[in-house]
Design an enzyme around this catalytic site. Structure first.
Site, PDB file in Angstrom:
ATOM      1  N   LYS A  70       0.798  -1.227   0.000  1.00 37.06           N
ATOM      2  CA  LYS A  70       0.000   0.000   0.000  1.00 37.06           C
ATOM      3  C   LYS A  70       0.834   1.282   0.000  1.00 37.06           C
ATOM      4  O   LYS A  70       0.377   2.310  -0.510  1.00 37.06           O
ATOM      5  CB  LYS A  70      -0.967   0.014   1.180  1.00 37.06           C
ATOM      6  CG  LYS A  70      -2.102  -0.996   1.040  1.00 37.06           C
ATOM      7  CD  LYS A  70      -3.144  -0.830   2.140  1.00 37.06           C
ATOM      8  CE  LYS A  70      -4.281  -1.816   1.953  1.00 37.06           C
ATOM      9  NZ  LYS A  70      -5.366  -1.597   2.930  1.00 37.06           N
ATOM     10  N   ASP A 107     -10.032   3.104   1.475  1.00 35.58           N
ATOM     11  CA  ASP A 107     -10.134   2.615   2.852  1.00 35.58           C
ATOM     12  C   ASP A 107     -10.758   3.659   3.772  1.00 35.58           C
ATOM     13  O   ASP A 107     -11.472   3.312   4.715  1.00 35.58           O
ATOM     14  CB  ASP A 107      -8.743   2.243   3.390  1.00 35.58           C
ATOM     15  CG  ASP A 107      -8.254   0.890   2.883  1.00 35.58           C
ATOM     16  OD1 ASP A 107      -9.097   0.034   2.560  1.00 35.58           O
ATOM     17  OD2 ASP A 107      -7.027   0.687   2.820  1.00 35.58           O
TER      18      ASP A 107
END
Length: 287
Positions: A70, A107
């Site tokens: 990420k 997210d």
């Protein structure tokens, strides 16, 4: 000969445990889209080559990004959405019409989705005890800071926690605590919590299958707290079981997972997923 279909996929190392193919595949099926969603194991050493190949594949709509990529993926992309830049982590990459790759962070929205009803209400005071300072906490901290929530960030390394708060919020009204502090009982007498919102969020891998449970003593939970665990395997962590035993409201990791996937699905395929079928989707994911 069948024409190639547009597809997206999730990449990580390992990847076998990912629920993303089941989530996106469910929505593709419900909408009758001529598209696919796959999983690809991509090692850190192979990430640059993976993206180089993706750029030249006109059928590749993009990918979701899971551990450990990420943050490592950011310098390999051509541009970042402002929210992804703010968080400093990318969980969704979308191929643009000109072949360039743009990074997004869904997210944040996924984490906030099950809290929307609570956050829409007025409160005299809002506080969140956020447990963990790993990569997953970056989106959680950013999300909560945007909603005027005072944070208590707990980590094994308090210096790292302080750096994370400074980087992501720039505010001075947040607090730092050692993670071990919440494992031991406290005799702190909480005041009247009427009109207050208290959250306790586990962003650590503790409680995940194969990991020890999260050590948390519920004497640290103010009355009426909402306990949120982003772990997805198992969904019923010891932390959530114990919270319910205390009569507290809980939110499991599947809520965030489905929420972030919904934003990514629209970025990949240009259509909103059929969220009216969430109950059926959850049933399928828990089989």
């Amino acid at each position: 000969m069948t024409a190639p279909r547009p597809y997206a996929e999730v990449v990580g190392d390992p990847i076998k445990q990912s629920k993303s193919p089941a989530i996106h595949g469910f929505w593709i099926e419900k909408l009758g889209l001529d598209a696919e969603y796959r999983a690809a194991q991509v090692t850190p050493e192979g990430l640059a080559d993976y993206l180089a190949n993706a750029r030249s594949d006109e059928n590749w709509a993009g990918c979701n990004v899971t551990m450990p990529h990420k943050q490592a993926i950011i310098p390999l992309l051509d541009s970042l959405d402002p929210l992804a830049e703010k968080v400093g982590a990318v969980n969704t990459v979308v191929r643009q019409p000109d072949g360039t790759l743009r990074g997004f962070n869904t997210d944040v929205g996924g984490f906030l989705e099950p809290l929307a009803g609570l956050l829409d209400q007025p409160h005299l005071f809002r506080m969140a005890r956020v447990l963990g300072t790993g990569g997953a906490s970056r989106a959680v901290i950013t999300a909560l800071d945007r909603h005027n929530i005072v944070l208590v960030l707990a980590g094994r390394n308090t210096d790292k926690a302080a750096e994370l708060i400074a980087e992501l919020t720039g505010a001075s009204d947040h607090h730092i605590a050692p993670l071990a502090h919440f494992a031991e009982p406290t005799d702190f007498a909480f005041d009247d919590r009427e009109g207050c919102l208290d959250l306790i969020v586990n962003t650590t891998p503790l409680g995940m299958r194969g990991q020890p449970p999260l050590p948390f003593d519920f004497s640290h939970a103010p009355p009426g707290s909402v306990c949120y665990d982003i772990v997805t395997d198992p969904l019923e962590t010891e932390f959530l079981k114990n919270a319910r035993a205390q009569g507290l409201a809980t939110i499991d990791g599947l809520s965030m997972l489905i929420g972030q996937a919904a934003e990514a699905f629209e970025l990949f395929f240009g259509k909103k997923p059929p969220r009216g079928d969430d109950a059926q989707l959850r049933e399928r994911l828990m089989q």
